[in-house]
Design a protein around this motif. Structure first.
Motif, PDB file in Angstrom:
ATOM      1  N   HIS A  28     133.600  67.922  19.447  1.00 56.61           N
ATOM      2  CA  HIS A  28     134.861  68.565  19.481  1.00 56.61           C
ATOM      3  C   HIS A  28     135.359  68.992  17.853  1.00 56.61           C
ATOM      4  CE1 HIS A  28     135.566  67.509  23.548  1.00 56.61           C
ATOM      5  NE2 HIS A  28     135.183  66.455  23.331  1.00 56.61           N
ATOM      6  N   ALA A  29     134.827  69.980  17.643  1.00 56.83           N
ATOM      7  CA  ALA A  29     134.789  70.896  16.417  1.00 56.83           C
ATOM      8  C   ALA A  29     133.998  72.109  16.597  1.00 56.83           C
ATOM      9  CB  ALA A  29     134.075  69.696  15.162  1.00 56.83           C
ATOM     10  N   TYR A  30     133.977  72.905  15.388  1.00 55.96           N
ATOM     11  CA  TYR A  30     133.379  74.086  15.231  1.00 55.96           C
ATOM     12  C   TYR A  30     132.304  74.112  14.319  1.00 55.96           C
ATOM     13  CZ  TYR A  30     132.540  79.057  14.370  1.00 55.96           C
ATOM     14  OH  TYR A  30     131.936  80.203  13.985  1.00 55.96           O
ATOM     15  N   GLU A  31     131.134  74.878  14.678  1.00 52.39           N
ATOM     16  CA  GLU A  31     129.913  75.080  13.599  1.00 52.39           C
ATOM     17  C   GLU A  31     129.115  76.261  13.918  1.00 52.39           C
ATOM     18  OE1 GLU A  31     126.705  72.564  11.251  1.00 52.39           O
ATOM     19  OE2 GLU A  31     127.232  71.762  13.052  1.00 52.39           O
ATOM     20  N   ARG A  32     128.853  76.986  12.984  1.00 51.71           N
ATOM     21  CA  ARG A  32     127.804  78.024  13.048  1.00 51.71           C
ATOM     22  C   ARG A  32     126.744  77.891  12.304  1.00 51.71           C
ATOM     23  NH1 ARG A  32     127.226  82.603  10.019  1.00 51.71           N
ATOM     24  NH2 ARG A  32     129.153  82.590   8.874  1.00 51.71           N
ATOM     25  N   SER A  33     125.490  78.004  12.650  1.00 47.29           N
ATOM     26  CA  SER A  33     124.485  77.745  11.762  1.00 47.29           C
ATOM     27  C   SER A  33     123.768  78.994  11.282  1.00 47.29           C
ATOM     28  CB  SER A  33     123.188  76.973  12.530  1.00 47.29           C
ATOM     29  OG  SER A  33     122.565  78.109  13.412  1.00 47.29           O
ATOM     30  N   GLU A  34     123.006  78.810  10.257  1.00 52.00           N
ATOM     31  CA  GLU A  34     122.242  79.940   9.678  1.00 52.00           C
ATOM     32  C   GLU A  34     121.192  80.304  10.870  1.00 52.00           C
ATOM     33  OE1 GLU A  34     122.855  81.658   6.945  1.00 52.00           O
ATOM     34  OE2 GLU A  34     124.036  80.418   5.954  1.00 52.00           O
ATOM     35  N   ARG A  35     120.446  81.170  10.754  1.00 51.10           N
ATOM     36  CA  ARG A  35     119.066  81.498  11.655  1.00 51.10           C
ATOM     37  C   ARG A  35     118.059  80.512  11.183  1.00 51.10           C
ATOM     38  NH1 ARG A  35     119.448  85.579  15.116  1.00 51.10           N
ATOM     39  NH2 ARG A  35     120.869  87.510  14.907  1.00 51.10           N
ATOM     40  N   THR A  73     136.311  64.735  13.376  1.00 46.94           N
ATOM     41  CA  THR A  73     136.548  65.051  11.884  1.00 46.94           C
ATOM     42  C   THR A  73     135.297  64.418  10.915  1.00 46.94           C
ATOM     43  OG1 THR A  73     137.798  62.957  11.745  1.00 46.94           O
ATOM     44  CG2 THR A  73     138.900  65.117  12.088  1.00 46.94           C
ATOM     45  N   LYS A  74     134.676  63.402  11.724  1.00 46.40           N
ATOM     46  CA  LYS A  74     133.568  62.853  10.905  1.00 46.40           C
ATOM     47  C   LYS A  74     132.222  63.559  10.590  1.00 46.40           C
ATOM     48  CE  LYS A  74     135.057  58.203  11.802  1.00 46.40           C
ATOM     49  NZ  LYS A  74     134.612  56.865  12.383  1.00 46.40           N
ATOM     50  N   PHE A  85     128.844  77.622   8.528  1.00 47.61           N
ATOM     51  CA  PHE A  85     130.344  77.270   8.509  1.00 47.61           C
ATOM     52  C   PHE A  85     130.664  76.156   9.578  1.00 47.61           C
ATOM     53  CE2 PHE A  85     134.666  77.675   9.932  1.00 47.61           C
ATOM     54  CZ  PHE A  85     135.455  78.192   8.580  1.00 47.61           C
ATOM     55  N   ARG A  86     131.603  75.192   9.246  1.00 44.35           N
ATOM     56  CA  ARG A  86     131.858  74.021  10.088  1.00 44.35           C
ATOM     57  C   ARG A  86     133.335  73.908   9.812  1.00 44.35           C
ATOM     58  NH1 ARG A  86     128.336  68.665   9.119  1.00 44.35           N
ATOM     59  NH2 ARG A  86     127.400  69.392  10.824  1.00 44.35           N
ATOM     60  N   GLU A  87     133.993  73.254  10.857  1.00 39.84           N
ATOM     61  CA  GLU A  87     135.405  72.976  10.615  1.00 39.84           C
ATOM     62  C   GLU A  87     135.680  72.022  11.936  1.00 39.84           C
ATOM     63  OE1 GLU A  87     139.672  74.913  10.250  1.00 39.84           O
ATOM     64  OE2 GLU A  87     138.320  75.925   9.073  1.00 39.84           O
ATOM     65  N   ALA A  88     136.474  70.870  11.525  1.00 40.82           N
ATOM     66  CA  ALA A  88     136.946  70.168  12.745  1.00 40.82           C
ATOM     67  C   ALA A  88     138.365  70.742  12.692  1.00 40.82           C
ATOM     68  CB  ALA A  88     137.042  68.604  12.309  1.00 40.82           C
ATOM     69  N   SER A  89     138.482  71.672  13.811  1.00 42.43           N
ATOM     70  CA  SER A  89     139.818  72.327  14.068  1.00 42.43           C
ATOM     71  C   SER A  89     139.659  72.607  15.343  1.00 42.43           C
ATOM     72  CB  SER A  89     140.123  73.544  13.296  1.00 42.43           C
ATOM     73  OG  SER A  89     140.474  72.910  11.819  1.00 42.43           O
ATOM     74  N   THR A 101     123.736  97.579  20.216  1.00 45.10           N
ATOM     75  CA  THR A 101     123.199  97.166  19.039  1.00 45.10           C
ATOM     76  C   THR A 101     123.941  96.208  18.146  1.00 45.10           C
ATOM     77  OG1 THR A 101     123.817  99.091  17.750  1.00 45.10           O
ATOM     78  CG2 THR A 101     121.566  99.017  18.596  1.00 45.10           C
ATOM     79  N   HIS A 102     125.503  96.203  18.431  1.00 41.18           N
ATOM     80  CA  HIS A 102     126.522  95.758  17.720  1.00 41.18           C
ATOM     81  C   HIS A 102     127.147  94.653  18.368  1.00 41.18           C
ATOM     82  CE1 HIS A 102     125.143  99.012  15.031  1.00 41.18           C
ATOM     83  NE2 HIS A 102     125.525  98.496  14.088  1.00 41.18           N
ATOM     84  N   THR A 103     127.523  93.448  17.911  1.00 42.16           N
ATOM     85  CA  THR A 103     128.432  92.844  18.347  1.00 42.16           C
ATOM     86  C   THR A 103     129.101  92.074  17.100  1.00 42.16           C
ATOM     87  OG1 THR A 103     127.155  92.103  20.456  1.00 42.16           O
ATOM     88  CG2 THR A 103     128.874  90.502  19.978  1.00 42.16           C
ATOM     89  N   HIS A 104     130.568  91.893  17.468  1.00 40.51           N
ATOM     90  CA  HIS A 104     131.460  91.237  16.312  1.00 40.51           C
ATOM     91  C   HIS A 104     131.690  89.867  16.905  1.00 40.51           C
ATOM     92  CE1 HIS A 104     135.139  90.402  14.008  1.00 40.51           C
ATOM     93  NE2 HIS A 104     134.211  90.750  13.103  1.00 40.51           N
ATOM     94  N   TYR A 105     131.670  88.740  16.118  1.00 43.40           N
ATOM     95  CA  TYR A 105     131.924  87.550  16.508  1.00 43.40           C
ATOM     96  C   TYR A 105     132.992  87.020  15.526  1.00 43.40           C
ATOM     97  CZ  TYR A 105     131.770  82.509  16.736  1.00 43.40           C
ATOM     98  OH  TYR A 105     131.869  81.379  16.843  1.00 43.40           O
ATOM     99  N   GLY A 106     133.941  86.190  16.042  1.00 44.74           N
ATOM    100  CA  GLY A 106     135.089  85.833  15.282  1.00 44.74           C
ATOM    101  C   GLY A 106     135.958  84.583  15.592  1.00 44.74           C
ATOM    102  N   TRP A 107     135.914  83.662  15.001  1.00 49.22           N
ATOM    103  CA  TRP A 107     136.235  82.184  15.542  1.00 49.22           C
ATOM    104  C   TRP A 107     137.732  82.119  14.929  1.00 49.22           C
ATOM    105  CZ3 TRP A 107     137.463  77.582  12.465  1.00 49.22           C
ATOM    106  CH2 TRP A 107     137.925  76.735  13.322  1.00 49.22           C
ATOM    107  N   HIS A 108     138.548  81.678  15.805  1.00 48.86           N
ATOM    108  CA  HIS A 108     139.985  81.611  15.370  1.00 48.86           C
ATOM    109  C   HIS A 108     140.500  80.053  15.240  1.00 48.86           C
ATOM    110  CE1 HIS A 108     140.819  85.987  15.443  1.00 48.86           C
ATOM    111  NE2 HIS A 108     139.640  85.864  16.291  1.00 48.86           N
ATOM    112  N   ARG A 109     141.166  79.492  14.119  1.00 46.29           N
ATOM    113  CA  ARG A 109     141.910  78.338  14.461  1.00 46.29           C
ATOM    114  C   ARG A 109     143.337  78.440  15.222  1.00 46.29           C
ATOM    115  NH1 ARG A 109     141.886  79.038   9.032  1.00 46.29           N
ATOM    116  NH2 ARG A 109     140.168  78.209   8.112  1.00 46.29           N
ATOM    117  N   ASN A 110     143.276  77.795  16.154  1.00 49.32           N
ATOM    118  CA  ASN A 110     144.435  77.779  16.841  1.00 49.32           C
ATOM    119  C   ASN A 110     145.729  77.484  16.147  1.00 49.32           C
ATOM    120  OD1 ASN A 110     142.760  78.378  19.219  1.00 49.32           O
ATOM    121  ND2 ASN A 110     143.014  76.613  20.171  1.00 49.32           N
ATOM    122  N   GLN A 111     145.761  76.527  15.179  1.00 51.70           N
ATOM    123  CA  GLN A 111     146.770  76.186  14.519  1.00 51.70           C
ATOM    124  C   GLN A 111     147.550  77.251  13.464  1.00 51.70           C
ATOM    125  OE1 GLN A 111     144.063  74.671  14.038  1.00 51.70           O
ATOM    126  NE2 GLN A 111     143.810  73.755  12.139  1.00 51.70           N
TER     127      GLN A 111
END
Length: 139
Positions: A28-35, A73-74, A85-89, A101-111
């Protein structure tokens, strides 16, 4: 990374088929890895780290929809090198496929009281447009 055993099992297939993004949940958090690659590792003083690899997909943990126990949060510190990028939100993702060929990705904090992309990335389909799309990749 959560789901490491699943990554180990499927990554060869992901690489062979030029999979660009793998979404998973549960934490229950967000994370995006490198390749990063499960195929090759750096081992230094007994510490094993995955290698950045442009043929591997980006792994995104998008388990931030909420649950009764709250956020994980841990998991945020220390942030490993493979993590872009990682965040507990709590939050949500918008994936906009622009063309083949192109896709835009965006993560939004709900708060946030207005639309703010806390993490964003352009993906370039490696089958149709093979280029380095990782902003923090260093060869």
């Amino acid at each position: 990374m959560e789901g490491e055993t699943m990554r180990v099992m499927y990554e060869l297939w992901f690489v062979k088929n030029k999979v660009d993004i793998v979404f998973s949940g549960h934490v229950h958090a967000y994370e995006r890895s490198e390749r990063i690659s499960n195929i090759a590792y750096n081992v230094v003083n007994g510490i094993c780290s995955p290698v950045k690899d442009q043929s591997a997909p980006v792994y995104i943990t998008i388990g931030d929809g909420g649950n009764i126990e709250g956020l994980a949060t841990k998991m945020t510190e220390p942030q490993p090198k493979y993590s872009a990028f990682r965040e507990a939100s709590f939050g949500h993702t918008i994936l906009s496929i622009k063309n083949r060929t192109h896709t835009h990705y965006g993560w939004h904090r709900n708060q946030d009281s207005y639309t703010v992309e806390a993490d964003t990335m352009w993906f370039y389909n490696r089958f149709w447009h093979p280029i380095n799309d990782s902003p923090s990749f260093h060869s």
